[in-house]
Motif scaffolding. Sequence first.
Motif, mmCIF file in Angstrom:
data_model
loop_
_atom_site.group_PDB
_atom_site.id
_atom_site.type_symbol
_atom_site.label_atom_id
_atom_site.label_comp_id
_atom_site.label_asym_id
_atom_site.label_seq_id
_atom_site.Cartn_x
_atom_site.Cartn_y
_atom_site.Cartn_z
ATOM 1 N N UNK A 140 0.882 -1.195 0.001
ATOM 2 C CA UNK A 140 0.196 0.039 0.002
ATOM 3 C C UNK A 140 0.850 1.044 -0.060
ATOM 4 N N UNK A 141 2.068 1.306 -0.449
ATOM 5 C CA UNK A 141 2.924 2.393 -0.422
ATOM 6 C C UNK A 141 2.349 3.526 -1.353
ATOM 7 N N UNK A 142 1.678 2.989 -2.433
ATOM 8 C CA UNK A 142 1.168 4.017 -3.358
ATOM 9 C C UNK A 142 -0.019 4.633 -2.675
ATOM 10 N N UNK A 143 -0.633 4.020 -1.517
ATOM 11 C CA UNK A 143 -1.658 4.649 -0.786
ATOM 12 C C UNK A 143 -1.111 5.538 0.345
ATOM 13 N N UNK A 144 -0.131 4.915 1.064
ATOM 14 C CA UNK A 144 0.422 5.576 2.150
ATOM 15 C C UNK A 144 1.306 6.799 1.564
ATOM 16 N N UNK A 172 14.210 8.501 10.216
ATOM 17 C CA UNK A 172 13.212 9.098 9.421
ATOM 18 C C UNK A 172 13.212 10.457 9.869
ATOM 19 N N UNK A 173 13.597 11.502 9.109
ATOM 20 C CA UNK A 173 13.675 12.899 9.396
ATOM 21 C C UNK A 173 12.379 13.680 8.608
ATOM 22 N N UNK A 174 11.826 14.439 9.388
ATOM 23 C CA UNK A 174 10.731 15.179 8.640
ATOM 24 C C UNK A 174 9.733 15.963 9.720
ATOM 25 N N UNK A 175 9.161 17.003 9.072
ATOM 26 C CA UNK A 175 8.081 17.768 9.977
ATOM 27 C C UNK A 175 7.141 16.828 10.430
ATOM 28 N N UNK A 176 6.377 17.436 11.625
ATOM 29 C CA UNK A 176 5.294 16.757 12.105
ATOM 30 C C UNK A 176 4.232 16.646 11.163
ATOM 31 N N UNK A 177 3.515 15.621 10.866
ATOM 32 C CA UNK A 177 2.507 14.975 9.972
ATOM 33 C C UNK A 177 2.856 14.884 8.554
ATOM 34 N N UNK A 178 4.220 14.474 8.562
ATOM 35 C CA UNK A 178 4.464 14.050 7.147
ATOM 36 C C UNK A 178 4.749 12.489 7.068
ATOM 37 N N UNK A 179 4.219 11.826 7.857
ATOM 38 C CA UNK A 179 3.874 10.405 7.863
ATOM 39 C C UNK A 179 5.006 9.421 7.940
ATOM 40 N N UNK A 180 5.819 9.770 9.232
ATOM 41 C CA UNK A 180 6.895 9.041 9.458
ATOM 42 C C UNK A 180 6.612 7.828 10.163
ATOM 43 N N UNK A 181 5.743 7.794 10.959
ATOM 44 C CA UNK A 181 5.365 6.466 11.555
ATOM 45 C C UNK A 181 4.938 5.480 10.567
ATOM 46 N N UNK A 182 3.967 5.769 9.489
ATOM 47 C CA UNK A 182 3.682 5.284 8.288
ATOM 48 C C UNK A 182 4.651 4.585 7.551
ATOM 49 N N UNK A 183 5.920 5.224 7.347
ATOM 50 C CA UNK A 183 6.910 4.793 6.692
ATOM 51 C C UNK A 183 7.629 3.785 7.309
ATOM 52 N N UNK A 184 7.745 3.983 8.767
ATOM 53 C CA UNK A 184 8.419 2.900 9.607
ATOM 54 C C UNK A 184 7.861 1.820 9.671
ATOM 55 N N UNK A 224 6.215 0.503 18.853
ATOM 56 C CA UNK A 224 6.409 1.901 18.691
ATOM 57 C C UNK A 224 6.394 2.516 19.991
ATOM 58 N N UNK A 225 7.489 3.220 20.314
ATOM 59 C CA UNK A 225 7.458 3.849 21.536
ATOM 60 C C UNK A 225 7.731 5.358 21.296
ATOM 61 N N UNK A 226 6.941 6.022 22.081
ATOM 62 C CA UNK A 226 7.083 7.618 22.144
ATOM 63 C C UNK A 226 8.105 8.041 23.122
ATOM 64 N N UNK A 227 9.228 8.154 22.581
ATOM 65 C CA UNK A 227 10.507 8.573 23.431
ATOM 66 C C UNK A 227 10.294 9.549 24.641
ATOM 67 N N UNK A 228 9.509 10.808 24.021
ATOM 68 C CA UNK A 228 9.331 11.728 24.960
ATOM 69 C C UNK A 228 8.419 11.325 26.398
ATOM 70 N N UNK A 229 7.671 10.228 26.122
ATOM 71 C CA UNK A 229 7.130 9.731 27.311
ATOM 72 C C UNK A 229 7.797 8.780 28.169
ATOM 73 N N UNK A 230 8.958 8.374 27.553
ATOM 74 C CA UNK A 230 9.684 7.248 28.360
ATOM 75 C C UNK A 230 10.170 7.683 29.669
ATOM 76 N N UNK A 231 10.240 7.105 30.702
ATOM 77 C CA UNK A 231 10.737 7.421 31.899
ATOM 78 C C UNK A 231 11.906 6.636 32.606
ATOM 79 N N UNK A 232 13.128 7.122 32.954
ATOM 80 C CA UNK A 232 14.083 6.581 33.502
ATOM 81 C C UNK A 232 13.789 5.629 34.577
#
Length: 445
Positions: A140-144, A171-183, A199-207
């Motif tokens: 579905x890359x042609x759709x993603x 994967x580098x890119x602005x917010x909303x460009x579809x980085x997780x879809x590519x991952x 999938x881990x949201x690194x900003x929400x991880x606690x040591x």
Amino acid sequence: MTKPFSILVVDDDRAMRQSLVELLEVAGWRAEALPRADKVAEFLGDFLPDVILTDMRMPGMTGMDLLESLAQDWAPPLVLISAHGDIPMAVEAIQKGAYSFVEKPYEPRRLLTILRHAAEQRRMSQSNDRLRERLLQLSGLDRILLGGTPVVAELRGEILDLAPLDAAVLIRGETGTGKELVARALHDLGSNADGPFLALNCAALSADTFEEEMFGRIGQSEGRLIAASGGTLFLDEICACPMAVQAKLLRVIEEQQVLPVGATAPTPVSLRIVSATNEDVDAAVRDGRMRADLLFRINTVVLTMPPLRARRDDIGLLATHFLSEYGAVYETSVPQMTQDDLAALLAHDWPGNVRELRNVCERRVLMARRGTGAMAQAISADHPHLDDIPDTLREAVAAFERELIGKAIVANKGRMDAAAEALGIGRRTLNEKIVKLGLDKDALL
């Protein structure tokens, strides 16, 4: 049963032509022959062989001329058969793309070996092309990554090339460009597609809780990284990862093993690492917010997601796709785009990129259900006036969390584990926030 190799023999010498055809047919080939090279292009319309075997010197069009005329991706490999005096010319032909050459008089076994290798290479190339096309359709890359601009087509090709590899991808890119879809596409097309995608949201991880949550505790919990072994670990917002957690992640990536809490021996894990960020990673390293050694481990290959403003020719196509998608979701007729709608889309700068465009199209469809609206109104609704912003930071954060959690619940059709994973938080945390924010799950659905 394997289809026999096919060949086109081109030689003005009738006796030579016939002897070559007889040799090839005895060897199991399907052989056709022509006396002149200038007839080849017309002949290939009906018969596209695995290999072309041609004499070098012929009246009119020479073997070299034929090679130059067939310099196309679809053309079969060309093998030259030449007299001793033609060898310098044959070498030049190979430099220009010919597969090989054979001297006259030829040794049958050597000739057949060269032709078989050329045919096998041709078949392999065709097989790879078909596989890539099939993967493009299945993934579905042609759709993603919908769009016809060169930058998007190149990105789709890079994903297909990288997917089978185990190399770490950033994967580098602005917010909303579809980085997780590519991952996810890299995972779905990779050799570990049958494994988990964590999938881990690194900003929400606690040591403080990282080791128990990710490594597990002996006799109590398995640990998310161990459960994800054999799959892909997606580190989203990697630059926002706390430094203490970065050190623990680096150790996992380097050693491919984890030490559960209370264990005396480590547990091996096999994880492909894909990371994403909307920040300048080099600046994050300079500012001391990201470890340089971790960056070196995760940026073996870098993919850059283009912002929507850099691919404006795709905006109309994307909008049409999203309108159709949400028309089906809300079971309503799809609003037709007018010239004014298209002008409004093209005039907007799209700071939220494809995600923002998707939201605008959903809003436009909802407006159409009520028999009102235009694309300009749907766009302006995505950018409220300052009067609409809550007075306090706490109220603003609560409003944002309420909207974000509500969207996650709707997008995942009420599956709370999936919604929690999409938000990058634990299931218990999600339940607590739903109660605190006064969200009604049933009303959302």
